[in-house]
Design an enzyme around this catalytic site. Structure first.
Site, PDB file in Angstrom:
ATOM      1  N   GLY A  70       5.224  38.816 -25.475  1.00 43.83           N
ATOM      2  CA  GLY A  70       6.175  37.714 -25.552  1.00 43.83           C
ATOM      3  C   GLY A  70       5.469  36.375 -25.432  1.00 43.83           C
ATOM      4  O   GLY A  70       4.309  36.242 -25.828  1.00 43.83           O
ATOM      5  N   LEU A  71       6.173  35.401 -24.846  1.00 42.35           N
ATOM      6  CA  LEU A  71       5.643  34.056 -24.669  1.00 42.35           C
ATOM      7  C   LEU A  71       5.117  33.463 -25.970  1.00 42.35           C
ATOM      8  O   LEU A  71       4.017  32.939 -26.037  1.00 42.35           O
ATOM      9  CB  LEU A  71       4.533  34.047 -23.609  1.00 42.35           C
ATOM     10  CG  LEU A  71       4.989  34.269 -22.174  1.00 42.35           C
ATOM     11  CD1 LEU A  71       3.811  34.238 -21.233  1.00 42.35           C
ATOM     12  CD2 LEU A  71       6.004  33.219 -21.762  1.00 42.35           C
ATOM     13  N   CYS A  72       5.887  33.648 -27.039  1.00 41.59           N
ATOM     14  CA  CYS A  72       5.467  33.004 -28.274  1.00 41.59           C
ATOM     15  C   CYS A  72       6.677  32.345 -28.939  1.00 41.59           C
ATOM     16  O   CYS A  72       6.888  32.465 -30.135  1.00 41.59           O
ATOM     17  CB  CYS A  72       4.756  33.968 -29.205  1.00 41.59           C
ATOM     18  SG  CYS A  72       5.494  35.588 -29.289  1.00 41.59           S
ATOM     19  N   GLY A  73       7.485  31.657 -28.136  1.00 44.08           N
ATOM     20  CA  GLY A  73       8.593  30.885 -28.684  1.00 44.08           C
ATOM     21  C   GLY A  73       9.622  31.766 -29.353  1.00 44.08           C
ATOM     22  O   GLY A  73       9.942  32.838 -28.873  1.00 44.08           O
TER      23      GLY A  73
ATOM     24  N   PHE B  77       9.397  33.467 -31.989  1.00 48.34           N
ATOM     25  CA  PHE B  77       8.785  34.430 -32.917  1.00 48.34           C
ATOM     26  C   PHE B  77       9.529  35.760 -32.995  1.00 48.34           C
ATOM     27  O   PHE B  77       9.932  36.204 -34.066  1.00 48.34           O
ATOM     28  CB  PHE B  77       7.335  34.665 -32.487  1.00 48.34           C
ATOM     29  CG  PHE B  77       6.554  35.564 -33.391  1.00 48.34           C
ATOM     30  CD1 PHE B  77       5.912  35.054 -34.501  1.00 48.34           C
ATOM     31  CD2 PHE B  77       6.455  36.918 -33.133  1.00 48.34           C
ATOM     32  CE1 PHE B  77       5.186  35.872 -35.334  1.00 48.34           C
ATOM     33  CE2 PHE B  77       5.737  37.750 -33.964  1.00 48.34           C
ATOM     34  CZ  PHE B  77       5.097  37.218 -35.060  1.00 48.34           C
TER      35      PHE B  77
END
Lengths: 289, 117
Positions: free
Chosen positions: A88-91, A93
């Site tokens: 995760g932690l990719c906006g 996406f």
């Protein structure tokens, strides 16, 4: 008013979060360069493969062309390959992929088809949860980033083709994030079976000698084309994921900076207010004497 | 050379070779065939085997491909191969490292390359 110690703790915790996000941003940026290079190195192969297929498809006789190219007469079962990230932690996406998948499933089911999904990557599968629990064809993880491997993709294609031949599926399409540049990713829905053929290229006019003849050659090439398409989608998606993470972490770092600034302001005001209060207490104490 | 034929060997992960040469011999699925400039347009399926590049009458570069397809036009050849190696640049040791956790099709390719070296 919040007490000074609480504020100090708050500021420190935001500071350490900022350190993490800025480190993640730098890691993503470094990896992105490599992923972008790999994705770009893979483009000549897939574009030339597409050229060859288009040329062949234009010249092949329509009557007995392979099903992989022209599709089945009454397609009922649709396989959707969904490519998302493992982390995760990719906006937005993974979120956009999940949303698009939901829409696509709805659209296909409204057309009276039954839908199966092939989940590549962990996050969209987690996100879709119940929506796909009884539609799952297969799930794989950990095939992205530096793990993208042509042989692995060949195995995936084999599995899909076997199911196609057994008539468990009639159509295949793929949803993935296409890498445009470091700040833009496009969600693309790409049909795989029947194969998507670009308008007849200028090649269609060249008189080729085929060895073996057209339809046989198509039978050999279409499965390979499938592998190539999935492979290049994986490369694109990996690059897009890193780009999205880089942007998201850049924003997070900036937001953390803003938060630290405003907390520091409150901290200083509180400190001054405390000092003033103490002074007033001392002075009024002295005056009372 | 001005009247050479342009050849490209492309794999999914890289552009292995692109140069203008005198002649190239390609392992077609129905037999090896040589391509000189002004060859008739051909689309051929390829089998596992050696691609030899000729310049001035002798082999100057050798590649090994694991099947694929060749798109031949009078002025250029594109060889699309899923796996390909430059036989003069690769060492047995490198191949063995590659073969450590390879799939079946990969390791059979690696063995074939070893024989070809």
């Amino acid at each position: 008013m919040a007490n000074l110690k609480d504020l100090k703790t708050r500021i420190n915790s935001v500071k350490s979060t900022q350190k993490i996000t800025s480190a993640m941003k730098m890691v993503a940026a470094a990896k992105l360069r490599r992923a972008q290079e790999t994705a770009e190195a893979g483009r000549p192969y897939s574009s030339r493969m597409q050229q060859v297929i288009s040329g062949l498809a234009a010249n092949a006789s329509k009557s007995n062309a392979p099903e992989l190219l022209i599709g089945r007469k009454e397609p009922k079962k649709h396989l959707l390959i969904v490519i998302s990230a493992d982390k995760g932690l990719c906006g937005g996406f993974n979120g956009t992929i999940a949303r698009q998948t939901r829409q696509e499933i709805k659209r296909l089911e409204n057309e009276g088809k039954s839908v199966l999904v092939f989940m590549v990557g962990k996050k969209a599968a987690d996100n879709l949860g119940r929506d796909i629990s009884n539609r799952t064809f297969a799930k794989i993880e950990n095939v992205q980033g530096s793990n993208v491997n042509y042989s692995e993709v060949e195995r995936i294609t084999d599995k899909i083709l076997t199911s196609f031949e057994d008539k468990q599926i009639d159509q295949v399409s793929m949803i993935y994030n296409q890498f445009v540049n470091a700040i833009t990713q496009n969600v693309v829905v790409k049909p795989l079976i029947p194969a998507h053929v670009d308008g007849v290229s200028e090649k269609g006019t060249v008189n080729y000698d085929y060895e073996p003849e057209e339809n046989e050659l198509l039978q050999l090439l279409l499965p390979r084309n499938l592998t190539t398409q999935i492979f290049s989608a994986l490369l694109e998606s990996s690059a897009a994921e890193l780009a999205a993470r880089m942007t998201a972490m850049d924003n997070a770092t900036r937001n953390a900076g803003d938060m630290i600034d405003s907390l520091t302001l409150v901290y200083n005001r509180t400190r001054q207010a405390n000092i003033t209060k103490e002074l007033i207490e001392i002075i009024s104490g002295a005056e009372a004497l | 050379m001005s009247d050479g034929i342009k050849i490209e060997i492309v794999t999914p992960s890289e552009m292995l070779f692109t140069e203008s040469v005198d002649m190239v011999v390609i392992p077609g699925s129905e037999g090896f065939f040589g391509v000189l400039p002004r060859h008739a347009a051909t689309l051929a399926n390829l089998q596992r085997g050696r691609v030899d590049i000729y310049n001035n009458g002798s082999i100057t570069r050798r590649f090994f491909i694991d099947g694929g397809v060749a798109d031949v036009l009078p002025e250029r050849v594109i060889i699309l191969a899923e796996r390909a190696v430059d036989l003069d640049a690769v060492s047995v040791q490198q191949l063995e490292e590659q073969a450590v956790n390879a799939t079946q099709s990969e390791s059979s390719f690696v063995n074939a390359v070893k024989d070809a070296i």
